[in-house]
Design an enzyme around this catalytic site. Structure first.
Site: not given
Ligand SMILES: Cc1ncc(COP(=O)(O)O)c(C=O)c1O
Ligand SMILES: N[C@@H](CCSC[C@H](N)C(=O)O)C(=O)O
Length: 444
Positions: A79, A131, A205, A230
């Site tokens: 951890r 997001y 981000d 991603k």
């Molecule tokens: C622009 C962006 N930032 C952060 C995240 C969060 O990443 P994660 O799904 O790995 O938690 C996502 C998608 O989930 C995203 O599309």
């Molecule tokens: N059920 C998930 C959805 C994840 S979206 C993942 C990604 N960032 C995208 O833009 O497609 C949630 O509720 O987080």
């Protein structure tokens, strides 16, 4: 190179600051300068790495161990720190042009760690297109954590400046934004935030572009983070989050909650990310090329396309002044939610799925999927079109992708067949179609 320590050269001295967490591993890689003083290109850095493994393993071993024997040693408990994770963190720091990087179990985990720098009463300035998960976490913090959040159109510098003040402790930006692909002037807004409050932290981000295409720290940001789920990993086989900074003190502040709460990336997932990131350049180059072809195809046939690679993008010049590529996500509108649904369902190669940055092409309706956690009223207020379709382009043969998309557009009734091929329906035609569908479904 043997497992003994590398000789101290000017280049290794310059890189010594990568070893901020005090672990006695060589940085990854060791001196990144060939003999003539030029720097290796990022595509080289991505694959080049050294370990001090006792057997000179070519791939960093997975230290699948929760504990490490002994007292006062470099590692005691995974951890708190793990050799595979440390190796990944050094590699990511190098790739992100940062002095320190930290890796956690998801992109949202990274933002959670970053927002632990906030305290009740602090003000956050952020975008109106974000997001959905980011919006959800910020909303939770304003409801339960006493944080004041201002959502503004971050493409409008004056609108951002109007809400910045000495109370602003964090400015959180996406560029391009998800899913509207709006471009934010990172450098101007970083300066404005620091002017309003020298202690304000600018967080970017960078998930949409990856360090291959944009380096927010070089543009004035204090912390950059990404969903490693991603582009960095690229195969949708691991969830990860990465964050990086050039400020050692800030690095320590970010490390604290990772150790305290236990969200550091597991050894196996660290290894998967190390493996995935090696091919970032080849994947991204192909994905971008394909994305450009598809964006051009859709625009040529009359759809409103949002992609910073297209000259029609309203912030095309700004984007190319701060980034080296347009990425592989684009969105387009059809004028009708039902029509969009039919298109999404009619594709075969494009998987209906959230996420992006994967080698496979994906199609989604953000308002129903990735951004469904933003309530309908807020989506409307922020002008997020309900019919918007997001395409995340992979590395498939582009002719196959075009063929799949074209067939889906025809089968969904989104285009008219003309002598020259296909053409998007006009607004009136789309509205007529929607009325017809409504009448059909209204019938008893
Ligand atoms: C622009 C962006 N930032 C952060 C995240 C969060 O990443 P994660 O799904 O790995 O938690 C996502 C998608 O989930 C995203 O599309
Ligand atoms: N059920 C998930 C959805 C994840 S979206 C993942 C990604 N960032 C995208 O833009 O497609 C949630 O509720 O987080």
């Amino acid at each position: 190179m043997s497992s003994s320590k590398a000789p101290v050269t000017a280049a290794s001295k310059a890189l010594a600051n990568l070893d901020l967490d005090g672990h006695d591993l060589p940085p990854s890689p060791a001196p990144s300068s060939p003999s003539n003083g030029r720097k290796y290109a990022l595509a080289t850095e991505l694959v080049y790495t050294e370990t001090n493994d006792q057997y000179n393993s070519s791939s960093m071993p997975i230290y699948q161990s929760a504990t490490f024997k002994g007292e006062g040693n470099e590692y005691d408990y995974s951890r708190s720190g793990n050799p595979t994770r440390s190796h990944l963190e050094r590699h990511i720091a190098k790739i992100m042009n940062a002095r320190r990087a930290l890796v956690v179990s998801s992109g949202m985990g990274a933002l959670d760690v970053i927002t632990r720098l906030l305290k009740p009463g602090d003000e956050v300035v952020t975008g109106d297109d974000l997001y959905g998960g980011t919006n959800r976490l910020l909303k939770y913090l304003s409801t339960h954590g006493g944080i004041v959040t201002h959502h503004v159109d971050t493409t409008n510098n004056d609108a951002v400046k109007a809400v910045l003040s000495e109370k602003t402790t964090m400015v959180l930006l996406e560029s391009p934004t998800n899913p509207l692909m709006k471009i934010v002037d990172i450098s101007t807004l970083s300066n404005a935030a620091h002017e309003a409050n020298p202690k304000a932290l600018v967080i970017v981000d960078n998930t949409m572009l990856s360090p291959l295409l944009q380096n927010p720290l070089d543009l004035g940001a204090d912390i950059v983070y990404e969903s490693g789920t991603k582009y960095l990993s690229g195969h949708h086989d691991v969830m990860a989050g990465v964050m990086a900074t050039n400020d050692p003190e800030l690095g320590d502040k970010l490390y604290f909650p990772i150790n305290a709460s236990g969200c550091g990336l597991s050894p196996f997932d660290s290894w998967l990310l190390l493996r995935g990131v090696k091919t970032l350049a080849v994947r991204m180059e192909k994905q971008q090329q394909n994305a450009m072809v598809i964006a051009t195809f859709l625009e040529r046939h009359g759809f409103k396309v949002r992609y910073p690679g297209l000259k029609s993008h309203p912030q095309y010049t700004l984007h190319w002044s701060q980034a080296r590529g347009a990425g592989a996500v684009l969105s387009f509108e059809t004028g009708s939610t039902q029509l969009s649904e039919r298109i999404v369902e009619a594709t075969r190669l494009f998987g209906i799925s959230v996420s992006f940055g994967c080698v496979n092409s994906l199609i989604s309706m953000p308002c129903r999927m990735s951004h469904a956690s933003i309530d309908a009223a807020t989506r409307k207020e922020r002008a997020l079109p309900e019919d918007i379709i997001r395409l995340c382009i992979g590395i498939e043969d582009v002719a196959d992708l075009l063929d799949d998309l074209q067939q889906a557009l025809v089968r969904a009734g989104a285009v008219r067949i003309t002598e020259d091929g296909i053409e998007a329906l006009t607004e009136d035609e789309t509205a007529g179609q929607t009325r017809q569908t409504r009448n059909l479904t209204d019938e008893p």
